[in-house]
Design a protein around this motif. Structure first.
Motif, PDB file in Angstrom:
ATOM      1  N   VAL A   1      42.158 -57.562  58.824  1.00 58.17           N
ATOM      2  CA  VAL A   1      40.752 -57.774  59.194  1.00 58.17           C
ATOM      3  C   VAL A   1      39.908 -57.153  58.080  1.00 58.17           C
ATOM      4  CG1 VAL A   1      38.979 -57.177  60.901  1.00 58.17           C
ATOM      5  CG2 VAL A   1      41.335 -57.642  61.631  1.00 58.17           C
ATOM      6  N   GLY A   2      38.907 -57.872  57.652  1.00 55.55           N
ATOM      7  CA  GLY A   2      38.050 -57.344  56.581  1.00 55.55           C
ATOM      8  C   GLY A   2      38.285 -58.064  55.271  1.00 55.55           C
ATOM      9  N   ALA A   3      39.459 -58.714  55.144  1.00 50.62           N
ATOM     10  CA  ALA A   3      39.710 -59.525  53.950  1.00 50.62           C
ATOM     11  C   ALA A   3      39.214 -60.940  54.213  1.00 50.62           C
ATOM     12  CB  ALA A   3      41.201 -59.552  53.630  1.00 50.62           C
ATOM     13  N   ARG A   4      38.753 -61.610  53.159  1.00 49.84           N
ATOM     14  CA  ARG A   4      38.409 -63.031  53.327  1.00 49.84           C
ATOM     15  C   ARG A   4      39.675 -63.839  53.100  1.00 49.84           C
ATOM     16  NH1 ARG A   4      35.084 -66.741  49.045  1.00 49.84           N
ATOM     17  NH2 ARG A   4      35.661 -68.711  50.005  1.00 49.84           N
ATOM     18  N   PHE A   5      40.131 -64.577  54.102  1.00 51.39           N
ATOM     19  CA  PHE A   5      41.363 -65.355  53.945  1.00 51.39           C
ATOM     20  C   PHE A   5      41.055 -66.750  53.422  1.00 51.39           C
ATOM     21  CE2 PHE A   5      44.514 -68.395  55.736  1.00 51.39           C
ATOM     22  CZ  PHE A   5      45.549 -68.038  54.878  1.00 51.39           C
ATOM     23  N   VAL A   6      41.810 -67.159  52.395  1.00 45.63           N
ATOM     24  CA  VAL A   6      41.689 -68.517  51.853  1.00 45.63           C
ATOM     25  C   VAL A   6      43.086 -69.123  51.860  1.00 45.63           C
ATOM     26  CG1 VAL A   6      41.076 -69.889  49.827  1.00 45.63           C
ATOM     27  CG2 VAL A   6      39.779 -67.825  50.359  1.00 45.63           C
ATOM     28  N   GLU A   7      43.253 -70.248  52.548  1.00 45.68           N
ATOM     29  CA  GLU A   7      44.559 -70.908  52.561  1.00 45.68           C
ATOM     30  C   GLU A   7      44.648 -71.841  51.364  1.00 45.68           C
ATOM     31  OE1 GLU A   7      45.655 -72.815  56.215  1.00 45.68           O
ATOM     32  OE2 GLU A   7      47.433 -73.738  55.296  1.00 45.68           O
ATOM     33  N   GLY A   8      45.663 -71.650  50.530  1.00 42.00           N
ATOM     34  CA  GLY A   8      45.823 -72.542  49.389  1.00 42.00           C
ATOM     35  C   GLY A   8      46.871 -72.018  48.433  1.00 42.00           C
ATOM     36  N   ASP A   9      47.119 -72.805  47.397  1.00 38.05           N
ATOM     37  CA  ASP A   9      48.171 -72.485  46.437  1.00 38.05           C
ATOM     38  C   ASP A   9      47.584 -71.681  45.270  1.00 38.05           C
ATOM     39  OD1 ASP A   9      51.153 -73.704  45.857  1.00 38.05           O
ATOM     40  OD2 ASP A   9      50.058 -73.084  44.045  1.00 38.05           O
ATOM     41  N   CYS A  10      48.356 -70.693  44.809  1.00 37.96           N
ATOM     42  CA  CYS A  10      47.850 -69.867  43.708  1.00 37.96           C
ATOM     43  C   CYS A  10      47.731 -70.668  42.412  1.00 37.96           C
ATOM     44  CB  CYS A  10      48.744 -68.653  43.516  1.00 37.96           C
ATOM     45  SG  CYS A  10      50.418 -69.053  43.050  1.00 37.96           S
ATOM     46  N   GLY A  11      48.382 -71.833  42.358  1.00 34.58           N
ATOM     47  CA  GLY A  11      48.267 -72.668  41.158  1.00 34.58           C
ATOM     48  C   GLY A  11      47.123 -73.669  41.228  1.00 34.58           C
ATOM     49  N   ASP A  12      46.311 -73.605  42.278  1.00 35.57           N
ATOM     50  CA  ASP A  12      45.197 -74.560  42.453  1.00 35.57           C
ATOM     51  C   ASP A  12      43.979 -74.041  41.685  1.00 35.57           C
ATOM     52  OD1 ASP A  12      43.026 -76.050  43.340  1.00 35.57           O
ATOM     53  OD2 ASP A  12      43.781 -76.223  45.387  1.00 35.57           O
ATOM     54  N   GLU A  13      43.826 -74.542  40.451  1.00 34.82           N
ATOM     55  CA  GLU A  13      42.793 -73.990  39.555  1.00 34.82           C
ATOM     56  C   GLU A  13      41.395 -74.154  40.131  1.00 34.82           C
ATOM     57  OE1 GLU A  13      43.481 -75.157  35.443  1.00 34.82           O
ATOM     58  OE2 GLU A  13      45.585 -75.492  35.940  1.00 34.82           O
ATOM     59  N   GLY A  14      41.120 -75.343  40.707  1.00 34.36           N
ATOM     60  CA  GLY A  14      39.789 -75.593  41.254  1.00 34.36           C
ATOM     61  C   GLY A  14      39.468 -74.625  42.389  1.00 34.36           C
ATOM     62  N   LEU A  15      40.467 -74.397  43.241  1.00 36.35           N
ATOM     63  CA  LEU A  15      40.262 -73.494  44.380  1.00 36.35           C
ATOM     64  C   LEU A  15      39.963 -72.075  43.884  1.00 36.35           C
ATOM     65  CD1 LEU A  15      40.383 -72.851  47.438  1.00 36.35           C
ATOM     66  CD2 LEU A  15      42.834 -72.479  47.151  1.00 36.35           C
ATOM     67  N   ILE A  16      40.776 -71.604  42.943  1.00 36.99           N
ATOM     68  CA  ILE A  16      40.602 -70.211  42.462  1.00 36.99           C
ATOM     69  C   ILE A  16      39.227 -70.069  41.796  1.00 36.99           C
ATOM     70  CG2 ILE A  16      41.568 -68.349  41.015  1.00 36.99           C
ATOM     71  CD1 ILE A  16      43.713 -69.153  42.920  1.00 36.99           C
ATOM     72  N   ARG A  17      38.849 -71.075  41.004  1.00 37.35           N
ATOM     73  CA  ARG A  17      37.539 -71.002  40.341  1.00 37.35           C
ATOM     74  C   ARG A  17      36.404 -70.936  41.351  1.00 37.35           C
ATOM     75  NH1 ARG A  17      37.577 -75.260  35.486  1.00 37.35           N
ATOM     76  NH2 ARG A  17      39.547 -74.557  34.652  1.00 37.35           N
ATOM     77  N   SER A  18      36.595 -71.611  42.497  1.00 44.92           N
ATOM     78  CA  SER A  18      35.518 -71.649  43.500  1.00 44.92           C
ATOM     79  C   SER A  18      35.354 -70.300  44.209  1.00 44.92           C
ATOM     80  CB  SER A  18      35.818 -72.728  44.545  1.00 44.92           C
ATOM     81  OG  SER A  18      36.856 -72.282  45.422  1.00 44.92           O
TER      82      SER A  18
END
Ligand SMILES: NC(=O)c1ccc[n+]([C@@H]2O[C@H](COP(=O)([O-])OP(=O)(O)OC[C@H]3O[C@@H](n4cnc5c(N)ncnc54)[C@H](O)[C@@H]3O)[C@@H](O)[C@H]2O)c1
Length: 317
Positions: free
Chosen positions: A43-60
């Motif tokens: 609790v307190g962390a922002r959870f993002v479901e996705g792959d660590c290799g997803d460049e677009g997601l990480i950039r966002s």
């Protein structure tokens, strides 16, 4: 600091994310849930479901001061069956992650490596100067990432730490060890103690060790988490770190099983079966460098505390 934690729904990642939050850092918890559980994310962390290799997601996700990269497939035996899966997930995705972090200007990268990079060493304890000779695609995947990291550091693209863990164990009430599937000795022995297994299998008792069973070094996940938080800061004075994280003490499989019987009070059956291919007789860390560089002291990594904490966490599930 704002820290990206990949694999934060897993055992070590969730424990470290929790510690980062306790110390006042902001945590973005990324996990694709292939083996992790969303309820592990603190609790307190922002959870993002996705792959660590997803460049677009990480950039966002915005800017970060550091990334701690736990995300990986972790079973050496599985990697012998499906090496391609391990090279795509553990290497290709990590290379894409590194590229994205460099583009974003993230200055610090802390990587979950493994004692599997050393392969089968004869002399114990093993320090960081030993030859690298992985015996599985899993170990090779860690080696490949370590080598790429070294080049990125040498070319001034990022500051990076390779943390070579021996056997992570123990657990906290909030973050018990539960891998999917479970492959680690202590939680499997606890399942036997709890009656969820009929017996505990030990693979081989004809190794060149005092009782014939394999010897391993167990480190409490809380001590591991502390080392990661310290590594972020240590990168400010060391552009590259390669550190063994272990307790420095080896226990045989029989000793571990006996400790689980003692702590739980259950005399479950132990069966000796054939050796597993690729299991080295012993793996014990020299942790002197990590203790010095990180000014790190082990607080909970004696075997009795590890097993007692793991049992409490197991019973809370
Ligand atoms: N547990 C040990 O004893 C041990 C020993 C040496 C090294 N390690 C390393 O430590 C790290 C964490 O191990 P753990 O025991 O917490 O394992 P774990 O399986 O509990 O956690 C790994 C997490 O990574 C996630 N994941 C896997 N691939 C992903 C991807 N491509 N993108 C996003 N998320 C992904 C999984 O869903 C899981 O939640 C791993 O890199 C492992 O190789 C563990």
């Amino acid at each position: 600091m704002r820290v990206l934690v990949t694999g934060a729904a897993g055992f070590i990642g969730s424990t470290t994310a929790e510690l980062l939050l306790t110390k006042g850092h902001e945590v973005v918890a990324l996990d694709n849930l292939t083996s992790g559980r969303v309820e592990n994310v603190p609790v307190g962390a922002r959870f993002v479901e996705g792959d660590c290799g997803d460049e677009g997601l990480i950039r966002s996700l915005g800017e970060f001061d550091a990334c701690i990269h736990f995300a990986a497939r972790i079973e050496p035996g599985e990697s012998m069956k499906y090496p391609e899966v391990f090279f795509v997930n553990n290497v290709a995705s990590t290379f894409r992650l590194l590229q994205t972090l460099v583009v974003l200007g993230v200055p610090r990268f802390v990587f979950s490596s493994s004692c599997a990079v050393y392969g089968d060493q004869i002399e114990m304890p093993v320090d960081e100067t030993r030859s690298i000779d992985p015996q599985s695609p899993y170990g090779q995947s860690k080696r490949m990432v370590e080598e790429a990291m070294s080049w990125l550091v040498a070319c001034g693209r990022i500051r990076a730490a390779s943390m070579r863990y021996f056997n992570a164990a123990g657990g906290t009430l909030a973050h018990p060890e539960r891998h999917n599937p479970e492959i680690h000795l202590i939680p499997i022995a606890l399942e036997a103690a709890a009656g969820r297994r009929t017996h505990l299998e030990i693979y081989g008792d004809d190794y060149p060790t005092p009782d014939g069973t394999c010897i391993r070094d167990y480190i409490h996940v809380s001590d591991l988490a502390e080392a990661h938080v310290r590594a972020i800061t240590a990168l400010d004075t060391n552009p590259e770190l390669v550190l063994n994280l272990g307790s420095g003490v080896g226990y045989s499989n029989r000793e571990v099983a006996a400790m689980v019987q003692r702590v739980t009070g259950v005399d479950f059956e132990i069966r000796i079966t054939a050796r597993r291919p690729g299991d080295p007789a012993a793996a014990v860390a020299s942790n002197a460098l990590a203790r010095e560089v990180l000014e790190w002291r082990l607080a909970r990594s004696d075997l009795e505390t590890i097993v007692a904490d793991a049992w409490s966490a197991f019973q809370s599930m």
